[in-house]
Design a protein around this motif. Structure first.
Motif, short mmCIF file in Angstrom:
data_model
loop_
_atom_site.label_atom_id
_atom_site.label_comp_id
_atom_site.label_asym_id
_atom_site.label_seq_id
_atom_site.Cartn_x
_atom_site.Cartn_y
_atom_site.Cartn_z
N MET A 1 0.85 -1.18 0.00
CA MET A 1 0.00 0.00 0.00
C MET A 1 0.90 1.24 0.00
SD MET A 1 -3.01 0.73 2.73
CE MET A 1 -4.35 1.76 2.20
N GLU A 2 0.77 2.04 -1.02
CA GLU A 2 1.64 3.19 -1.22
C GLU A 2 1.58 4.18 -0.05
OE1 GLU A 2 2.38 6.81 -4.40
OE2 GLU A 2 1.07 5.16 -4.97
N LEU A 3 0.41 4.40 0.51
CA LEU A 3 0.28 5.33 1.62
C LEU A 3 1.14 4.90 2.80
CD1 LEU A 3 -1.18 7.87 2.72
CD2 LEU A 3 -2.95 6.32 3.57
N ILE A 4 1.17 3.63 3.12
CA ILE A 4 1.96 3.13 4.24
C ILE A 4 3.45 3.22 3.92
CG2 ILE A 4 2.43 1.14 5.72
CD1 ILE A 4 -0.36 2.64 6.11
N GLU A 5 3.81 2.97 2.68
CA GLU A 5 5.22 3.13 2.29
C GLU A 5 5.67 4.58 2.47
OE1 GLU A 5 5.43 1.52 -1.65
OE2 GLU A 5 5.13 -0.53 -0.94
N LYS A 6 4.81 5.54 2.12
CA LYS A 6 5.15 6.95 2.31
C LYS A 6 5.18 7.31 3.79
CE LYS A 6 3.60 8.71 -2.13
NZ LYS A 6 2.68 9.62 -2.83
N TYR A 7 4.29 6.70 4.57
CA TYR A 7 4.29 6.90 6.02
C TYR A 7 5.64 6.50 6.60
CZ TYR A 7 3.31 5.40 10.85
OH TYR A 7 3.38 5.17 12.21
N LEU A 8 6.13 5.32 6.24
CA LEU A 8 7.44 4.88 6.73
C LEU A 8 8.56 5.72 6.17
CD1 LEU A 8 7.04 1.00 6.82
CD2 LEU A 8 7.12 2.59 8.76
N ALA A 9 8.42 6.18 4.93
CA ALA A 9 9.44 7.06 4.33
C ALA A 9 9.58 8.34 5.16
CB ALA A 9 9.09 7.37 2.89
N ALA A 10 8.48 8.86 5.67
CA ALA A 10 8.55 10.06 6.51
C ALA A 10 9.38 9.79 7.77
CB ALA A 10 7.14 10.53 6.90
N TRP A 11 9.26 8.61 8.34
CA TRP A 11 10.04 8.25 9.53
C TRP A 11 11.53 8.13 9.20
CZ3 TRP A 11 8.44 7.92 14.57
CH2 TRP A 11 7.07 7.97 14.79
N ASN A 12 11.85 7.87 7.93
CA ASN A 12 13.25 7.71 7.52
C ASN A 12 13.86 8.97 6.92
OD1 ASN A 12 13.50 4.98 8.28
ND2 ASN A 12 12.54 4.32 6.37
N THR A 13 13.06 9.96 6.62
CA THR A 13 13.54 11.17 5.96
C THR A 13 14.08 12.15 7.00
OG1 THR A 13 11.98 10.84 4.16
CG2 THR A 13 12.90 13.06 4.41
N PHE A 57 17.46 7.29 17.59
CA PHE A 57 17.88 6.10 16.85
C PHE A 57 18.61 6.49 15.57
CE2 PHE A 57 14.22 4.70 19.40
CZ PHE A 57 14.78 3.62 20.05
N ALA A 58 19.55 7.41 15.69
CA ALA A 58 20.28 7.94 14.53
C ALA A 58 20.91 6.82 13.71
CB ALA A 58 21.35 8.91 15.00
N GLY A 59 20.74 6.93 12.41
CA GLY A 59 21.34 5.97 11.48
C GLY A 59 20.55 4.70 11.28
N LEU A 60 19.45 4.53 11.99
CA LEU A 60 18.63 3.33 11.84
C LEU A 60 17.50 3.60 10.86
CD1 LEU A 60 18.45 2.05 15.52
CD2 LEU A 60 20.18 1.62 13.77
N GLU A 61 16.93 2.52 10.31
CA GLU A 61 15.94 2.64 9.25
C GLU A 61 14.68 1.86 9.59
OE1 GLU A 61 16.73 2.13 4.71
OE2 GLU A 61 16.40 0.14 5.55
N PHE A 62 13.53 2.49 9.37
CA PHE A 62 12.25 1.80 9.46
C PHE A 62 11.98 1.09 8.15
CE2 PHE A 62 11.64 4.99 12.74
CZ PHE A 62 10.90 4.31 13.70
N ARG A 63 11.46 -0.15 8.23
CA ARG A 63 11.09 -0.87 7.02
C ARG A 63 9.92 -1.81 7.34
NH1 ARG A 63 15.89 -2.52 9.01
NH2 ARG A 63 16.14 -4.69 9.55
N LEU A 64 9.11 -2.06 6.31
CA LEU A 64 8.02 -3.01 6.47
C LEU A 64 8.59 -4.40 6.74
CD1 LEU A 64 5.48 -2.07 3.67
CD2 LEU A 64 5.09 -1.98 6.13
N ALA A 65 7.93 -5.15 7.61
CA ALA A 65 8.38 -6.49 7.95
C ALA A 65 7.47 -7.55 7.35
CB ALA A 65 8.45 -6.65 9.46
N GLY A 66 6.65 -7.16 6.41
CA GLY A 66 5.72 -8.07 5.76
C GLY A 66 4.69 -7.27 5.00
#
Length: 115
Positions: A1-13, A57-66
């Motif tokens: 789902m693109e919306l959730i991918e963008k949601y996680l991208a915000a946490w990584n940006t 959590f500097a330098g860490l990345e959020f990613r979908l786990a499924g």
């Protein structure tokens, strides 16, 4: 789902301007985020929360786990936070409520956190 991918991208940006643009695109103006450690409302507070998490959590990345499981106006998904390509340090589970194509509410749960 693109919306959730963008949601996680915000946490990584980490660039504040780019992060805020994603937040404005993904969240409703009065969106809320709640997990065991935080409860915030509105895009400004969501942005501040994400910035604080990035510092902690500097330098860490959020990613979908499924896969994202979605129906009607709900989406649930598990995410990992950790170094890219390595075992996650934090594992969580979110449920997002979507209104008019934007996230209105996220209920977050932490399944594994550092000691």
């Amino acid at each position: 789902m693109e919306l959730i991918e963008k949601y996680l991208a915000a946490w990584n940006t980490t660039d504040p301007t780019a992060r805020r643009a994603l937040i404005d695109e993904v969240w409703t103006a009065d969106g809320t985020y709640t997990d065991p450690l935080a409860a915030v409302a509105g895009r400004d507070q969501i942005d501040a929360l994400i910035a604080a998490v990035q510092q902690q959590f500097a330098g860490l990345e959020f990613r979908l786990a499924g896969p994202v499981d979605a129906h009607h106006d709900l989406a649930r998904f598990t995410w990992h936070l950790g170094p890219r390509g390595e075992e996650p340090i934090v594992v969580g589970f979110d449920v997002a409520v979507v209104t008019d194509g934007r996230i209105a509410t996220v209920h977050g749960f932490l399944d594994r956190v550092p000691a």
